[in-house]
Structure formats: structure tokens, C-alpha cells
Scaffold this active site. Structure first.
Site, PDB file in Angstrom:
ATOM      1  N   HIS A 101       0.840  -1.202   0.000  1.00 52.45           N
ATOM      2  CA  HIS A 101       0.000   0.000   0.000  1.00 52.45           C
ATOM      3  C   HIS A 101       0.881   1.260   0.000  1.00 52.45           C
ATOM      4  O   HIS A 101       0.629   2.202  -0.761  1.00 52.45           O
ATOM      5  CB  HIS A 101      -0.927  -0.007   1.218  1.00 52.45           C
ATOM      6  CG  HIS A 101      -1.640   1.289   1.455  1.00 52.45           C
ATOM      7  ND1 HIS A 101      -2.886   1.554   0.957  1.00 52.45           N
ATOM      8  CD2 HIS A 101      -1.252   2.412   2.120  1.00 52.45           C
ATOM      9  CE1 HIS A 101      -3.243   2.788   1.299  1.00 52.45           C
ATOM     10  NE2 HIS A 101      -2.272   3.330   2.016  1.00 52.45           N
ATOM     11  N   GLU A 102       1.908   1.264   0.833  1.00 54.65           N
ATOM     12  CA  GLU A 102       2.800   2.433   0.884  1.00 54.65           C
ATOM     13  C   GLU A 102       3.545   2.586  -0.448  1.00 54.65           C
ATOM     14  O   GLU A 102       3.736   3.704  -0.931  1.00 54.65           O
ATOM     15  CB  GLU A 102       3.789   2.314   2.054  1.00 54.65           C
ATOM     16  CG  GLU A 102       3.135   2.237   3.438  1.00 54.65           C
ATOM     17  CD  GLU A 102       2.108   3.324   3.710  1.00 54.65           C
ATOM     18  OE1 GLU A 102       2.198   4.408   3.116  1.00 54.65           O
ATOM     19  OE2 GLU A 102       1.190   3.080   4.515  1.00 54.65           O
ATOM     20  N   HIS A 105       1.493   4.458  -2.848  1.00 54.43           N
ATOM     21  CA  HIS A 105       1.590   5.924  -2.775  1.00 54.43           C
ATOM     22  C   HIS A 105       2.786   6.426  -3.597  1.00 54.43           C
ATOM     23  O   HIS A 105       2.704   7.467  -4.249  1.00 54.43           O
ATOM     24  CB  HIS A 105       1.733   6.384  -1.320  1.00 54.43           C
ATOM     25  CG  HIS A 105       0.456   6.319  -0.539  1.00 54.43           C
ATOM     26  ND1 HIS A 105      -0.716   6.917  -0.960  1.00 54.43           N
ATOM     27  CD2 HIS A 105       0.166   5.730   0.652  1.00 54.43           C
ATOM     28  CE1 HIS A 105      -1.666   6.694  -0.064  1.00 54.43           C
ATOM     29  NE2 HIS A 105      -1.156   5.972   0.927  1.00 54.43           N
ATOM     30  N   HIS A 109       2.745   9.018  -6.774  1.00 54.24           N
ATOM     31  CA  HIS A 109       3.648  10.164  -6.897  1.00 54.24           C
ATOM     32  C   HIS A 109       4.382  10.107  -8.246  1.00 54.24           C
ATOM     33  O   HIS A 109       4.469  11.107  -8.962  1.00 54.24           O
ATOM     34  CB  HIS A 109       4.651  10.143  -5.737  1.00 54.24           C
ATOM     35  CG  HIS A 109       5.352  11.454  -5.541  1.00 54.24           C
ATOM     36  ND1 HIS A 109       6.387  11.608  -4.653  1.00 54.24           N
ATOM     37  CD2 HIS A 109       5.186  12.667  -6.122  1.00 54.24           C
ATOM     38  CE1 HIS A 109       6.811  12.871  -4.698  1.00 54.24           C
ATOM     39  NE2 HIS A 109       6.097  13.527  -5.572  1.00 54.24           N
TER      40      HIS A 109
HETATM   41 ZN   LIG Z   1      -2.013   5.291   2.622  1.00 46.93          ZN
END
Ligand SMILES: [Zn+2]
Length: 229
Positions: A101-102, A105, A109
Site C-alpha cells: 500500500h505504501e 503511494h 507520486h
Molecule cells: Zn495510505
């Protein structure tokens, strides 16, 4: 009108508290369950994140360990991924899911996702708003300067907007996580269901934050409308 009156407690604080605790309990239970389920690949959260990042060409983006529980996050200003010790070293469905999940991100980006960028731009504005609105509100109340209450409400609404923008960003990061984990063969089909349960439960905490913020906003709007004297 007071901040801490009974109506405020019953209409804003109590429901926010209940939904917040409920979301936390769902997360604790899902995370607790799936941090005990090992992934078949034997991969750690850090390794899974590394694979996803490398596959996207983000070979130079570091994956670092941070203390704390569920302190995992992607820092767009440092362009680095931080995983809590448990998820960094963990070889569980939960650890791999959170790490992916990270990484999701970081992919947002990289791809200059519009909502991700909007959220990033709102961070400093939201930080300012979280201090400013209350000062303006109090001065408006004390001095009976009605239009200042509306300025305070407008400043507060920035925080609600931030929570609103956060929600699709979080769901999108989770969708990217699941897609990458499966595509790169890091989790099996049955493991993917566990990843979904953990990430859906994590997203609920953002839903709870949005509901709390929206209730507060509605309350302040009605307080400003009632303050006619
Ligand atoms: Zn998150």
C-alpha cells in the site's frame, strides 16, 4: 453557543468517537488476524515493497524501517518509504499488504496522480487551518463579529476537504498494491483476499476521520447560522 455543550457532545463528539473506535477495532482485528498468516513466498514487507518499486523503475527510492506500530508511510518530500519494524521484517499477509500500500503511494507520486498531488498541496494549508480556524472562531464569538464565524467555518472546511481528498487517494493506493502484488506474483489468489481485508479495514479509519470532520463542519455551520445577535 459553547463548544462543549451537550448538543455538541451528542451530535458531534459521541458519533465521531463511536465510528472512530469501531474503525480502529476493525483494523486491529483484521491486522491482528493477518499478521499471523504467513505469505507463501516467505517475503518480508520490505522485500515486497522493494520489488514493486524496482518494477516501476524506482530503484533509487529507499525503503527504511521506522519505530512504532502501523507508523508506515510514504514521504513524498523525502521520496522515501518508511515501514514500521513489524511490517518491515514481517513475512505475513498483513505486513506485505501494508508495505505494498505504501509503495502504491510512491506509484501515485511517480505517475503524478491528480488527487495525490492535490492532497500533497493541501498538507501545509491544512496544517495552517487546524490552528487558525479556532482562533478566528473564538474572536468572532467574543467580539460578536458575525462574519468572522463564517471565515472560521471556511477555514475549517479546508480540513474537511483534506479528509475528503484523502479517501480516494487511500483507496487508489490499496488498489495499486493489490494489483502489483498479484501481477508480480508476490501473493497468491487466496492471500490477496487477506490483503484486501487488511487494507479495507485501514481505509475505514480514513472514512471515520472524514465523518468526524464533516459532522464538526456541519455543527459549526449551524452555530454560525444561529449566531444572529
Ligand atoms: Zn495510505
Amino acid at each position: 453557543m459553547m463548544f462543549w455543550d451537550l448538543k455538541y457532545f451528542l451530535l458531534v463528539m459521541l458519533p465521531s468517537l463511536v465510528i472512530g473506535i469501531w474503525a480502529q477495532m476493525k483494523l486491529s482485528s483484521a491486522f491482528g488476524k493477518y499478521s499471523q498468516v504467513p505469505v507463501d513466498s516467505g517475503m518480508t514487507g520490505a522485500e515486497a515493497a522493494r520489488q514493486i518499486l524496482d518494477h516501476a523503475g524506482l530503484n533509487d527510492l529507499p525503503v527504511e524501517e521506522v519505530p512504532g506500530e502501523l507508523s508506515d508511510h510514504y514521504d513524498p518530500t523525502k521520496r522515501a518509504l518508511f515501514l514500521s519494524s513489524g511490517n518491515f521484517h514481517g513475512q505475513s499477509v498483513a505486513a506485505v499488504g501494508v508495505a505494498a500500500h505504501e509503495a502504491g503511494h510512491a506509484l501515485q507520486h511517480l505517475h503524478q496522480d491528480a488527487l495525490f498531488n492535490l492532497r500533497m498541496a493541501l498538507v501545509p494549508v491544512t496544517q495552517f487551518a487546524s490552528y487558525a480556524w479556532m482562533g478566528v472562531f473564538f474572536i468572532g464569538m467574543i467580539m460578536h463579529f458575525h462574519s468572522m464565524l463564517w471565515i472560521a467555518v471556511a477555514i475549517f472546511s479546508v480540513m474537511t476537504l483534506f479528509q475528503l481528498v484523502t479517501l480516494p487517494v487511500e483507496y487508489d493506493a490499496s488498489a495499486r498494491a493489490k494489483e502489483q502484488l498479484f501481477r508480480l506474483g508476490l501473493v497468491r489468489e487466496d492471500e490477496r483476499a487477506g490483503v484486501s481485508k487488511v487494507l479495507d479495514a485501514a481505509a475505514l479509519t480514513y472514512v471515520a476521520a472524514l465523518v468526524g470532520s464533516a459532522l464538526q463542519l456541519l455543527y459549526y455551520i449551524s452555530a454560525a447560522r444561529n449566531d444572529r445577535n
